[in-house]
Design a protein around this motif. Structure first.
Motif, PDB file in Angstrom:
ATOM      1  N   CYS A  33      -3.089 -13.645  -0.176  1.00  0.00           N
ATOM      2  CA  CYS A  33      -3.100 -12.411  -0.681  1.00  0.00           C
ATOM      3  C   CYS A  33      -1.843 -11.943  -0.915  1.00  0.00           C
ATOM      4  CB  CYS A  33      -3.775 -11.549   0.608  1.00  0.00           C
ATOM      5  SG  CYS A  33      -5.577 -11.788   0.742  1.00  0.00           S
ATOM      6  N   MET A  34      -1.845 -11.085  -2.177  1.00  0.00           N
ATOM      7  CA  MET A  34      -0.560 -10.547  -2.530  1.00  0.00           C
ATOM      8  C   MET A  34      -0.710  -9.426  -2.948  1.00  0.00           C
ATOM      9  SD  MET A  34       0.879 -13.820  -4.674  1.00  0.00           S
ATOM     10  CE  MET A  34       2.538 -13.417  -4.334  1.00  0.00           C
ATOM     11  N   GLY A  35       0.453  -8.468  -2.837  1.00  0.00           N
ATOM     12  CA  GLY A  35       0.827  -7.125  -3.152  1.00  0.00           C
ATOM     13  C   GLY A  35       1.954  -6.639  -3.757  1.00  0.00           C
ATOM     14  N   TRP A  36       1.832  -5.553  -4.608  1.00  0.00           N
ATOM     15  CA  TRP A  36       2.896  -5.086  -4.928  1.00  0.00           C
ATOM     16  C   TRP A  36       3.077  -3.592  -4.305  1.00  0.00           C
ATOM     17  CZ3 TRP A  36       6.552  -6.924  -7.918  1.00  0.00           C
ATOM     18  CH2 TRP A  36       6.229  -8.002  -8.876  1.00  0.00           C
ATOM     19  N   PHE A  37       4.370  -3.484  -3.901  1.00  0.00           N
ATOM     20  CA  PHE A  37       4.669  -2.151  -3.256  1.00  0.00           C
ATOM     21  C   PHE A  37       5.703  -1.496  -3.970  1.00  0.00           C
ATOM     22  CE2 PHE A  37       2.542  -2.648   1.098  1.00  0.00           C
ATOM     23  CZ  PHE A  37       2.242  -4.085   0.771  1.00  0.00           C
ATOM     24  N   ARG A  38       6.021  -0.119  -3.483  1.00  0.00           N
ATOM     25  CA  ARG A  38       7.186   0.575  -4.224  1.00  0.00           C
ATOM     26  C   ARG A  38       7.662   1.559  -3.289  1.00  0.00           C
ATOM     27  NH1 ARG A  38       4.248   4.064  -9.087  1.00  0.00           N
ATOM     28  NH2 ARG A  38       3.122   5.510  -7.660  1.00  0.00           N
ATOM     29  N   GLN A  39       8.820   1.848  -3.262  1.00  0.00           N
ATOM     30  CA  GLN A  39       9.495   2.736  -2.281  1.00  0.00           C
ATOM     31  C   GLN A  39      10.609   3.452  -3.018  1.00  0.00           C
ATOM     32  OE1 GLN A  39      10.881   0.978   1.255  1.00  0.00           O
ATOM     33  NE2 GLN A  39      10.783   2.824   2.436  1.00  0.00           N
ATOM     34  N   THR A  40      10.696   4.817  -2.817  1.00  0.00           N
ATOM     35  CA  THR A  40      11.778   5.308  -3.244  1.00  0.00           C
ATOM     36  C   THR A  40      12.596   6.045  -1.834  1.00  0.00           C
ATOM     37  OG1 THR A  40      10.235   7.621  -3.465  1.00  0.00           O
ATOM     38  CG2 THR A  40      10.937   6.040  -5.536  1.00  0.00           C
ATOM     39  N   PRO A  41      13.921   6.428  -2.022  1.00  0.00           N
ATOM     40  CA  PRO A  41      14.724   6.937  -0.830  1.00  0.00           C
ATOM     41  C   PRO A  41      14.102   8.177  -0.207  1.00  0.00           C
ATOM     42  CG  PRO A  41      16.088   6.179  -2.571  1.00  0.00           C
ATOM     43  CD  PRO A  41      14.792   6.221  -3.026  1.00  0.00           C
ATOM     44  N   GLY A  42      13.534   8.127   0.915  1.00  0.00           N
ATOM     45  CA  GLY A  42      13.016   9.277   1.669  1.00  0.00           C
ATOM     46  C   GLY A  42      11.651   9.225   1.801  1.00  0.00           C
ATOM     47  N   LYS A  43      11.039   8.175   0.962  1.00  0.00           N
ATOM     48  CA  LYS A  43       9.629   8.292   1.001  1.00  0.00           C
ATOM     49  C   LYS A  43       9.155   6.884   1.669  1.00  0.00           C
ATOM     50  CE  LYS A  43       8.391  10.999  -2.960  1.00  0.00           C
ATOM     51  NZ  LYS A  43       7.999  11.109  -4.263  1.00  0.00           N
ATOM     52  N   GLU A  44       7.908   6.796   2.368  1.00  0.00           N
ATOM     53  CA  GLU A  44       7.335   5.625   2.739  1.00  0.00           C
ATOM     54  C   GLU A  44       6.863   4.768   1.468  1.00  0.00           C
ATOM     55  OE1 GLU A  44       4.989   7.600   6.809  1.00  0.00           O
ATOM     56  OE2 GLU A  44       3.990   6.341   5.429  1.00  0.00           O
ATOM     57  N   ARG A  45       6.993   3.416   2.323  1.00  0.00           N
ATOM     58  CA  ARG A  45       6.609   2.265   1.047  1.00  0.00           C
ATOM     59  C   ARG A  45       5.064   2.434   0.877  1.00  0.00           C
ATOM     60  NH1 ARG A  45       8.589  -3.170   3.122  1.00  0.00           N
ATOM     61  NH2 ARG A  45       6.953  -2.906   4.604  1.00  0.00           N
ATOM     62  N   GLU A  46       4.719   2.388  -0.196  1.00  0.00           N
ATOM     63  CA  GLU A  46       3.580   2.600  -0.841  1.00  0.00           C
ATOM     64  C   GLU A  46       2.875   1.137  -1.449  1.00  0.00           C
ATOM     65  OE1 GLU A  46       1.144   5.301  -4.120  1.00  0.00           O
ATOM     66  OE2 GLU A  46       3.162   4.992  -4.438  1.00  0.00           O
ATOM     67  N   GLU A  47       1.747   0.487  -1.106  1.00  0.00           N
ATOM     68  CA  GLU A  47       1.068  -0.453  -1.857  1.00  0.00           C
ATOM     69  C   GLU A  47       0.142   0.165  -3.022  1.00  0.00           C
ATOM     70  OE1 GLU A  47      -1.758  -2.698   0.548  1.00  0.00           O
ATOM     71  OE2 GLU A  47      -1.270  -4.486  -0.842  1.00  0.00           O
ATOM     72  N   VAL A  48       0.864  -0.376  -4.074  1.00  0.00           N
ATOM     73  CA  VAL A  48       0.154   0.216  -5.333  1.00  0.00           C
ATOM     74  C   VAL A  48      -1.074  -0.940  -5.836  1.00  0.00           C
ATOM     75  CG1 VAL A  48       2.228   1.355  -5.989  1.00  0.00           C
ATOM     76  CG2 VAL A  48       2.139  -0.914  -6.874  1.00  0.00           C
ATOM     77  N   ALA A  49      -0.744  -2.123  -5.523  1.00  0.00           N
ATOM     78  CA  ALA A  49      -1.880  -2.837  -5.910  1.00  0.00           C
ATOM     79  C   ALA A  49      -2.011  -4.069  -5.127  1.00  0.00           C
ATOM     80  CB  ALA A  49      -1.544  -3.563  -7.280  1.00  0.00           C
ATOM     81  N   HIS A  50      -3.138  -4.622  -4.683  1.00  0.00           N
ATOM     82  CA  HIS A  50      -3.329  -5.857  -4.044  1.00  0.00           C
ATOM     83  C   HIS A  50      -4.445  -6.602  -4.536  1.00  0.00           C
ATOM     84  CE1 HIS A  50      -4.674  -8.019  -0.153  1.00  0.00           C
ATOM     85  NE2 HIS A  50      -5.655  -7.810  -0.707  1.00  0.00           N
ATOM     86  N   ILE A  51      -3.980  -8.232  -4.426  1.00  0.00           N
ATOM     87  CA  ILE A  51      -5.069  -8.924  -4.957  1.00  0.00           C
ATOM     88  C   ILE A  51      -5.272 -10.058  -3.914  1.00  0.00           C
ATOM     89  CG2 ILE A  51      -2.993 -10.508  -6.243  1.00  0.00           C
ATOM     90  CD1 ILE A  51      -5.126 -10.838  -8.445  1.00  0.00           C
TER      91      ILE A  51
END
Length: 122
Positions: A33-51
């Motif tokens: 399984c694989m996922g794309w995550f994103r994070q900006t300073p001061g925010k929690e990491r967010e999973e934006v897409a999963h396959i």
């Protein structure tokens, strides 16, 4: 040994597109399984897409209709096509991988890339 490597980040104007790539050199790629995550300073990491290994996908509400996750099981590469980019999409994007059965059991990915920066300017 680096097993997951992202590329494709760039600085683009709002409304533009980018395609991120993630090379997964793990021998279990076909069952990953694989996922794309994103994070900006001061925010929690967010999973934006999963396959999943069967090709089924999930997206965060914020990217539905704009981002598309896909995988090339011959080249062992994961992609994230990002269209209609917005300034709020600016973040460090990372991909993660693990065997689907282990991910389900543990709830977290074990293999992460270093990340690639996406900046969207207005």
């Amino acid at each position: 040994q680096v097993k997951v490597v992202e590329s494709g980040g760039d600085s683009v104007p709002a409304g533009g597109s980018l395609r991120l790539s993630c090379a997964d050199s793990r021998y279990t790629y076909s069952t990953d399984c694989m996922g794309w995550f994103r994070q900006t300073p001061g925010k929690e990491r967010e999973e934006v897409a999963h396959i999943a290994s069967d090709g089924s996908t999930k997206y965060a509400d914020s990217v539905v209709g704009r981002f598309t996750i896909s995988r090339d099981n011959v080249k062992n590469i994961l992609y994230l096509q990002m269209n209609s980019l917005k300034p709020e999409d600016t973040a460090m994007y990372s991909c993660a991988a693990d065997r689907c059965d282990i991910l389900i059991e543990r709830g977290v990915y074990n293999y992460w890339g270093q990340g690639t920066q996406v900046t969207v300017f207005s």
